[in-house]
Motif scaffolding. Structure first.
Motif, PDB file in Angstrom:
ATOM      1  N   ARG A   1       0.804  -1.238   0.000  1.00 37.20           N
ATOM      2  CA  ARG A   1       0.000   0.000   0.000  1.00 37.20           C
ATOM      3  C   ARG A   1       0.827   1.273   0.000  1.00 37.20           C
ATOM      4  O   ARG A   1       0.292   2.354  -0.227  1.00 37.20           O
ATOM      5  N   MET A   2       2.120   1.182   0.234  1.00 39.20           N
ATOM      6  CA  MET A   2       2.946   2.383   0.350  1.00 39.20           C
ATOM      7  C   MET A   2       4.083   2.355  -0.661  1.00 39.20           C
ATOM      8  O   MET A   2       4.682   1.305  -0.916  1.00 39.20           O
ATOM      9  N   ARG A   3       4.385   3.511  -1.210  1.00 38.00           N
ATOM     10  CA  ARG A   3       5.524   3.613  -2.123  1.00 38.00           C
ATOM     11  C   ARG A   3       6.837   3.621  -1.363  1.00 38.00           C
ATOM     12  O   ARG A   3       7.866   3.157  -1.859  1.00 38.00           O
ATOM     13  N   ALA A   4       6.808   4.193  -0.141  1.00 37.19           N
ATOM     14  CA  ALA A   4       8.014   4.309   0.679  1.00 37.19           C
ATOM     15  C   ALA A   4       7.595   4.309   2.138  1.00 37.19           C
ATOM     16  O   ALA A   4       6.428   4.559   2.464  1.00 37.19           O
ATOM     17  N   PRO A   5       8.512   4.008   3.056  1.00 40.34           N
ATOM     18  CA  PRO A   5       8.182   4.070   4.487  1.00 40.34           C
ATOM     19  C   PRO A   5       7.688   5.464   4.896  1.00 40.34           C
ATOM     20  O   PRO A   5       8.118   6.476   4.357  1.00 40.34           O
ATOM     21  N   VAL A   6       6.795   5.475   5.881  1.00 41.56           N
ATOM     22  CA  VAL A   6       6.156   6.705   6.347  1.00 41.56           C
ATOM     23  C   VAL A   6       6.527   6.925   7.818  1.00 41.56           C
ATOM     24  O   VAL A   6       6.569   5.964   8.601  1.00 41.56           O
ATOM     25  N   VAL A   7       6.765   8.183   8.170  1.00 47.98           N
ATOM     26  CA  VAL A   7       7.028   8.529   9.565  1.00 47.98           C
ATOM     27  C   VAL A   7       5.689   8.656  10.284  1.00 47.98           C
ATOM     28  O   VAL A   7       4.862   9.500   9.925  1.00 47.98           O
ATOM     29  N   VAL A   8       5.461   7.828  11.296  1.00 49.99           N
ATOM     30  CA  VAL A   8       4.188   7.869  12.027  1.00 49.99           C
ATOM     31  C   VAL A   8       4.318   8.577  13.362  1.00 49.99           C
ATOM     32  O   VAL A   8       3.314   8.942  13.981  1.00 49.99           O
ATOM     33  N   ALA A   9       5.547   8.793  13.840  1.00 45.26           N
ATOM     34  CA  ALA A   9       5.760   9.510  15.102  1.00 45.26           C
ATOM     35  C   ALA A   9       7.205   9.960  15.158  1.00 45.26           C
ATOM     36  O   ALA A   9       8.110   9.292  14.615  1.00 45.26           O
ATOM     37  N   LYS A  10       7.433  11.099  15.804  1.00 43.49           N
ATOM     38  CA  LYS A  10       8.799  11.570  16.000  1.00 43.49           C
ATOM     39  C   LYS A  10       8.817  12.543  17.174  1.00 43.49           C
ATOM     40  O   LYS A  10       7.783  13.129  17.541  1.00 43.49           O
ATOM     41  N   GLY A  11       9.983  12.715  17.774  1.00 39.98           N
ATOM     42  CA  GLY A  11      10.078  13.640  18.892  1.00 39.98           C
ATOM     43  C   GLY A  11      11.495  13.736  19.409  1.00 39.98           C
ATOM     44  O   GLY A  11      12.390  12.973  19.012  1.00 39.98           O
ATOM     45  N   ARG A  12      11.675  14.737  20.310  1.00 41.00           N
ATOM     46  CA  ARG A  12      12.983  14.943  20.927  1.00 41.00           C
ATOM     47  C   ARG A  12      12.858  14.819  22.440  1.00 41.00           C
ATOM     48  O   ARG A  12      11.801  15.078  23.012  1.00 41.00           O
ATOM     49  N   ASP A  13      13.951  14.454  23.067  1.00 36.16           N
ATOM     50  CA  ASP A  13      14.083  14.443  24.515  1.00 36.16           C
ATOM     51  C   ASP A  13      12.942  13.664  25.191  1.00 36.16           C
ATOM     52  O   ASP A  13      12.832  12.464  25.020  1.00 36.16           O
ATOM     53  N   LEU A  14      12.053  14.358  25.930  1.00 36.90           N
ATOM     54  CA  LEU A  14      11.008  13.666  26.677  1.00 36.90           C
ATOM     55  C   LEU A  14      10.049  12.916  25.761  1.00 36.90           C
ATOM     56  O   LEU A  14       9.622  11.800  26.073  1.00 36.90           O
ATOM     57  N   ILE A  15       9.707  13.513  24.645  1.00 41.52           N
ATOM     58  CA  ILE A  15       8.809  12.832  23.708  1.00 41.52           C
ATOM     59  C   ILE A  15       9.516  11.625  23.115  1.00 41.52           C
ATOM     60  O   ILE A  15       8.909  10.557  22.913  1.00 41.52           O
ATOM     61  N   ALA A  16      10.810  11.790  22.815  1.00 41.43           N
ATOM     62  CA  ALA A  16      11.582  10.647  22.296  1.00 41.43           C
ATOM     63  C   ALA A  16      11.621   9.515  23.316  1.00 41.43           C
ATOM     64  O   ALA A  16      11.480   8.317  22.952  1.00 41.43           O
ATOM     65  N   ALA A  17      11.781   9.885  24.580  1.00 42.83           N
ATOM     66  CA  ALA A  17      11.788   8.848  25.620  1.00 42.83           C
ATOM     67  C   ALA A  17      10.443   8.146  25.696  1.00 42.83           C
ATOM     68  O   ALA A  17      10.375   6.911  25.879  1.00 42.83           O
ATOM     69  N   ARG A  18       9.350   8.890  25.548  1.00 44.70           N
ATOM     70  CA  ARG A  18       8.023   8.280  25.594  1.00 44.70           C
ATOM     71  C   ARG A  18       7.799   7.364  24.395  1.00 44.70           C
ATOM     72  O   ARG A  18       7.193   6.293  24.517  1.00 44.70           O
ATOM     73  N   ILE A  19       8.313   7.754  23.205  1.00 40.31           N
ATOM     74  CA  ILE A  19       8.173   6.904  22.018  1.00 40.31           C
ATOM     75  C   ILE A  19       8.922   5.586  22.231  1.00 40.31           C
ATOM     76  O   ILE A  19       8.411   4.497  21.906  1.00 40.31           O
ATOM     77  N   ARG A  20      10.134   5.682  22.789  1.00 39.37           N
ATOM     78  CA  ARG A  20      10.896   4.449  23.064  1.00 39.37           C
ATOM     79  C   ARG A  20      10.161   3.568  24.082  1.00 39.37           C
ATOM     80  O   ARG A  20      10.131   2.337  23.944  1.00 39.37           O
ATOM     81  N   GLU A  21       9.559   4.194  25.090  1.00 42.26           N
ATOM     82  CA  GLU A  21       8.841   3.438  26.109  1.00 42.26           C
ATOM     83  C   GLU A  21       7.655   2.703  25.515  1.00 42.26           C
ATOM     84  O   GLU A  21       7.437   1.509  25.787  1.00 42.26           O
ATOM     85  N   VAL A  22       6.847   3.405  24.688  1.00 41.09           N
ATOM     86  CA  VAL A  22       5.687   2.765  24.053  1.00 41.09           C
ATOM     87  C   VAL A  22       6.142   1.656  23.114  1.00 41.09           C
ATOM     88  O   VAL A  22       5.529   0.578  23.039  1.00 41.09           O
ATOM     89  N   ALA A  23       7.244   1.916  22.385  1.00 37.15           N
ATOM     90  CA  ALA A  23       7.749   0.893  21.464  1.00 37.15           C
ATOM     91  C   ALA A  23       8.190  -0.358  22.229  1.00 37.15           C
ATOM     92  O   ALA A  23       7.929  -1.498  21.797  1.00 37.15           O
TER      93      ALA A  23
END
Length: 373
Positions: free
Chosen positions: A282-304
């Motif tokens: 369904r996709m021509r190329a990979p899509v960014v679904v979330a991104k962030g720095r510092d605290l948001i980056a830490a939360r993304i890693r935690e959810v992942a």
């Protein structure tokens, strides 16, 4: 400084102009209206004058031709007057109809169409004699007085010259029969009206810009009024800040809800985190679904981590993805090779873990020149 600010140094806002129109405050030029009506009247007399003059001459002759019974009987005399009045109105209807249209169209040419009943509301300030005297002896009152005097002087001069020029034709009317003199007289009046209308048109050409400038000047606002109106229309800064904060929080929650669906989270390892998703069908190329720095980056890693989404440490690629790709957008062509290496490596790792084979070594990512800049 405060006194200077109270003078109204700022241009009026759209809301201020809208409120002024609702209150009946629109630019108007009386000189333009007078010039338009007089010009239309003059042209009407020139074009329709002979026909209307002949009709009025016949009407006058027929109306004064009464029998002895009509002259002595009041009821018969009144019955004869009514048809004569109707014929007179019919003969002059084109002329006064054109004048009425000119009187309605001229103000609309300056201020546009504006119908409001607010201008008819009683205003006690208009009944205050002190306010009236203040307007009379103000700078604008003096200017209006000088304008009126100059207009009177100019029209008087032009009218005198027009009568002087038409004097021989006016004298010749005395020797003409009434039926021939009346159409001729309407033509002479039309010529004089044209000269006066041309004079008023020159006055209106100067008055219209003046009235527009005066109207804009009256609607000027102080800085405090502009700030207050911005608060009314857009809300107080505190409220807007709170709304933006809520919007950011909702957007962050929606973004975090997409992290479990990601195929990989590329990290930096602590400052940046970018979640990628790729569905080949369904996709021509990979899509960014979330991104962030510092605290948001830490939360993304935690959810992942909570949802077993692979986390791949690649500082250069994480910075490049975070800088150049918005959430929901496809990665640029310059990052295709590096992201393909990551996804291929993760596929090989899953295969190795499933079949118990040796895990392949981490790839050396290839970023094109300038991809991280």
């Amino acid at each position: 400084m405060a006194e200077h600010e109270q003078e109204g140094t700022e241009q009026s806002t759209a809301r201020r102009r809208e409120r002024a129109r609702e209150a009946g405050q629109v630019p108007r030029s009386r000189d333009l209206s007078a010039a338009a009506v007089l010009m239309v009247c003059a042209l009407g007399l020139k074009l329709l004058g002979p026909h209307g003059g002949a009709a009025l001459s016949r009407l006058l002759s027929n109306s004064l031709t009464l029998t002895r019974e009509q002259a002595l009987d009041e009821t018969l005399a009144l019955s004869a007057v009514a048809p004569a009045v109707a014929r007179a109105l019919l003969a002059t209807a084109p002329l006064w109809g054109l004048c009425m249209l000119a009187a309605l169209a001229a103000p609309m040419a300056v201020g546009g169409w504006n119908f409001t009943l607010n201008a008819l509301a009683p205003d006690p300030a208009r009944l205050n004699p002190m306010v009236g005297f203040g307007r009379m002896f103000s700078a604008s009152g003096v200017i209006e007085l000088l304008k009126a005097f100059l207009k009177f002087l100019l029209i008087a001069i032009v009218g005198s010259l027009a009568l002087w020029h038409q004097a021989p034709q006016i004298e010749a009317l005395a020797a003409m029969a009434p039926r021939a003199a009346l159409p001729q007289a309407t033509g002479i009046i039309g010529d004089i009206f044209l000269m006066l209308a041309g004079t008023l048109a020159l006055i209106a050409a100067a008055d219209v810009p003046w009235q527009l400038w005066q109207h804009a000047r009256r609607l000027r606002m102080t800085r405090a009024e502009v700030r207050e109106e911005m608060k009314e229309s857009e809300g107080a800064p505190e409220t807007k800040g709170r709304i933006r904060s809520i919007q950011r929080e909702l957007a962050r929650r929606r973004m975090m809800a997409e992290v479990p669906k990601a195929d990989v989270v590329v990290v930096n390892p602590t400052h940046y985190a970018v979640a990628l998703r790729y569905i080949e069908a369904r996709m021509r190329a990979p899509v960014v679904v979330a991104k962030g720095r510092d605290l948001i980056a830490a939360r993304i890693r935690e959810v992942a981590s909570e949802h077993n989404v692979p986390i791949f440490e690649a500082p250069s690629l994480a910075r490049a993805l975070h800088r150049h790709v918005e959430i929901g957008a496809e990665i640029p062509v310059s990052l295709y090779v590096a992201v393909a290496q990551v996804l291929t490596y993760l596929a090989h790792v899953r295969t190795a873990l499933r079949f118990g084979t040796e895990v392949p070594p981490r790839p050396t990512l290839e970023l094109e020149a300038g991809a991280e800049a």
